[in-house]
Design a protein around this motif. Structure first.
Motif, PDB file in Angstrom:
ATOM      1  N   THR A  72     -51.873  12.138  -0.009  1.00 38.09           N
ATOM      2  CA  THR A  72     -52.838  13.142  -0.474  1.00 38.09           C
ATOM      3  C   THR A  72     -54.220  12.512  -0.647  1.00 38.09           C
ATOM      4  OG1 THR A  72     -52.175  12.767  -2.773  1.00 38.09           O
ATOM      5  CG2 THR A  72     -51.144  14.598  -1.653  1.00 38.09           C
ATOM      6  N   ILE A  73     -54.264  11.261  -1.125  1.00 44.13           N
ATOM      7  CA  ILE A  73     -55.556  10.583  -1.298  1.00 44.13           C
ATOM      8  C   ILE A  73     -56.243  10.417   0.060  1.00 44.13           C
ATOM      9  CG2 ILE A  73     -56.641   8.377  -1.837  1.00 44.13           C
ATOM     10  CD1 ILE A  73     -54.703   8.105  -4.195  1.00 44.13           C
TER      11      ILE A  73
ATOM     12  N   SER B 131     -56.356   5.972  -7.439  1.00 44.22           N
ATOM     13  CA  SER B 131     -57.787   6.279  -7.292  1.00 44.22           C
ATOM     14  C   SER B 131     -58.641   5.168  -7.895  1.00 44.22           C
ATOM     15  CB  SER B 131     -58.133   7.594  -7.976  1.00 44.22           C
ATOM     16  OG  SER B 131     -57.424   8.646  -7.356  1.00 44.22           O
ATOM     17  N   PHE B 132     -58.152   4.584  -9.014  1.00 44.10           N
ATOM     18  CA  PHE B 132     -58.896   3.500  -9.650  1.00 44.10           C
ATOM     19  C   PHE B 132     -59.089   2.329  -8.685  1.00 44.10           C
ATOM     20  CE2 PHE B 132     -56.780   4.877 -13.897  1.00 44.10           C
ATOM     21  CZ  PHE B 132     -57.646   5.938 -13.976  1.00 44.10           C
ATOM     22  N   GLY B 150     -59.622  11.163  -6.566  1.00 39.44           N
ATOM     23  CA  GLY B 150     -59.224  11.582  -7.913  1.00 39.44           C
ATOM     24  C   GLY B 150     -58.783  13.029  -8.014  1.00 39.44           C
ATOM     25  N   GLY B 151     -59.205  13.900  -7.084  1.00 38.49           N
ATOM     26  CA  GLY B 151     -58.811  15.309  -7.141  1.00 38.49           C
ATOM     27  C   GLY B 151     -59.303  15.968  -8.423  1.00 38.49           C
ATOM     28  N   SER B 157     -60.867  11.280 -16.048  1.00 39.97           N
ATOM     29  CA  SER B 157     -60.531   9.853 -16.020  1.00 39.97           C
ATOM     30  C   SER B 157     -61.133   9.088 -14.830  1.00 39.97           C
ATOM     31  CB  SER B 157     -59.012   9.663 -16.047  1.00 39.97           C
ATOM     32  OG  SER B 157     -58.428  10.287 -14.944  1.00 39.97           O
ATOM     33  N   THR B 158     -61.285   9.728 -13.665  1.00 39.84           N
ATOM     34  CA  THR B 158     -61.859   8.964 -12.553  1.00 39.84           C
ATOM     35  C   THR B 158     -63.381   9.088 -12.487  1.00 39.84           C
ATOM     36  OG1 THR B 158     -61.312  10.774 -11.027  1.00 39.84           O
ATOM     37  CG2 THR B 158     -59.825   8.908 -11.056  1.00 39.84           C
ATOM     38  N   LEU B 159     -63.972   9.969 -13.318  1.00 36.17           N
ATOM     39  CA  LEU B 159     -65.436  10.138 -13.289  1.00 36.17           C
ATOM     40  C   LEU B 159     -66.205   8.833 -13.546  1.00 36.17           C
ATOM     41  CD1 LEU B 159     -67.872  12.021 -12.976  1.00 36.17           C
ATOM     42  CD2 LEU B 159     -67.676  12.581 -15.396  1.00 36.17           C
ATOM     43  N   PRO B 160     -65.782   8.025 -14.550  1.00 34.24           N
ATOM     44  CA  PRO B 160     -66.511   6.763 -14.743  1.00 34.24           C
ATOM     45  C   PRO B 160     -66.478   5.855 -13.509  1.00 34.24           C
ATOM     46  CG  PRO B 160     -65.070   7.194 -16.610  1.00 34.24           C
ATOM     47  CD  PRO B 160     -64.739   8.209 -15.571  1.00 34.24           C
ATOM     48  N   PHE B 161     -65.368   5.868 -12.778  1.00 31.46           N
ATOM     49  CA  PHE B 161     -65.263   5.046 -11.568  1.00 31.46           C
ATOM     50  C   PHE B 161     -66.179   5.594 -10.469  1.00 31.46           C
ATOM     51  CE2 PHE B 161     -61.486   4.152 -13.911  1.00 31.46           C
ATOM     52  CZ  PHE B 161     -61.197   2.818 -13.649  1.00 31.46           C
TER      53      PHE B 161
END
Lengths: 93, 196
Positions: A72-73, B131-132, B150-151, B157-161
């Motif tokens: 999916t990623i 995602s990280f 990140g979807g 949680s993935t916004l900072p990255f």
């Protein structure tokens, strides 16, 4: 969710009032962010590790879960690259 | 740069498994750290003079981004589902979690069965965690693609990255995309499971 938006908005106001940062300050902020990102992943890992149920399911379902998530990623990344091609002729947005 | 999230995750899991830290601290820690991170992300956005310019440049096209992320996630879900010999609607339902593992795990457990629900939970948890690692890797290739992995989590949680590696100019786009995808999870997961 509301708390997160509040924290974000508070930061935006502080940043807007403060204006631009010097190069040195920017570097320090990035460094601080790196530490926090490290801590964020560490703490999420600790929460997962504590949960025996999640750990016990990994041998059975871990590989499938990892494979689905990777698909999916990469599907999403590919789709966004295609979107950039269609909408703006493949230049970096 | 890729090594640091992996090291952090492994140390974290080991700390958790050792049970030395009490549960109430473990439960509180990620959200507290995330709050602090989003405050700093906010400062980054507020002090960046290019943000308004970027928002104007994206304009209404911004709505295409979550749309394409949906299509890409579903295509990826179908692909992996085919290779894993899963029913196509099950694979699509899991892919429609878009990384929101708590909600998609509960939805699938209730609407299908606990085993599929567990798989939905783990697959979407893995989407967030991977995602990280992946955002720092792909950030050289372009800014916008940093939002894709990140979807639904691209608003928390993935916004900072995304901001750290892609730049604060795309933060608002990432938040919009995350909100749209989060809203779609409770619609799309039940929809695909109803196709059985």
């Amino acid at each position: 969710m509301l708390k997160l938006l509040l924290a974000l908005s508070a930061g935006i106001i502080v940043g807007f009032v403060k204006g631009s940062f010097s190069k040195k300050d920017k570097k320090n902020i990035q460094k601080f962010m790196n530490y926090l990102l490290f801590l964020l992943i560490l703490s999420m890992g600790a929460e997962i590790g504590y949960d025996k149920e999640i750990i016990s399911k990994l041998p059975d379902l871990g590989i499938s879960a990892a494979f689905i998530s990777m698909s999916t990623i990469f599907g999403s990344i590919l789709a966004v690259l295609i979107m950039e091609k269609i909408l703006i002729g493949g230049q970096e947005w | 740069m890729v090594i640091f999230p992996i090291v952090a995750l492994i140390i974290g899991i080991l700390i958790g498994m050792s049970h030395v830290v009490p549960l109430f601290i473990l439960k509180q820690a990620p959200s507290t750290i995330l709050l602090l991170l989003l405050f700093i992300v906010g400062i980054d956005i507020g002090s960046n003079k290019n943000v308004m310019k970027e928002i104007k440049r994206f304009g209404l096209k911004v709505i295409f981004l979550p749309l394409f992320i949906v299509l890409g996630s579903l295509a990826g879900g179908l692909f992996s589902g085919y290779l894993l010999n899963m029913k196509y609607c099950d694979a699509l339902a899991i892919a429609s979690g878009f990384g929101w593992y708590s909600l998609s795990g509960i939805l699938v457990s209730n609407l299908a069965n606990v085993e599929l629900g567990t798989l939905a939970f783990l697959a979407n948890l893995a989407r967030e965690l991977f995602s990280f690692f992946i955002i720092p890797l792909i950030s050289k290739r372009g800014k916008l693609i940093c939002i894709a992995p990140g979807g639904a989590t691209s608003m928390d949680s993935t916004l900072p990255f995304i901001v750290r590696y892609g730049g604060s100019e795309i933060a608002i786009v990432a938040i919009v995309s995350g909100i749209v995808l989060s809203a779609l999870v409770p619609i799309m997961v039940p929809f695909f499971l109803s196709l059985k």
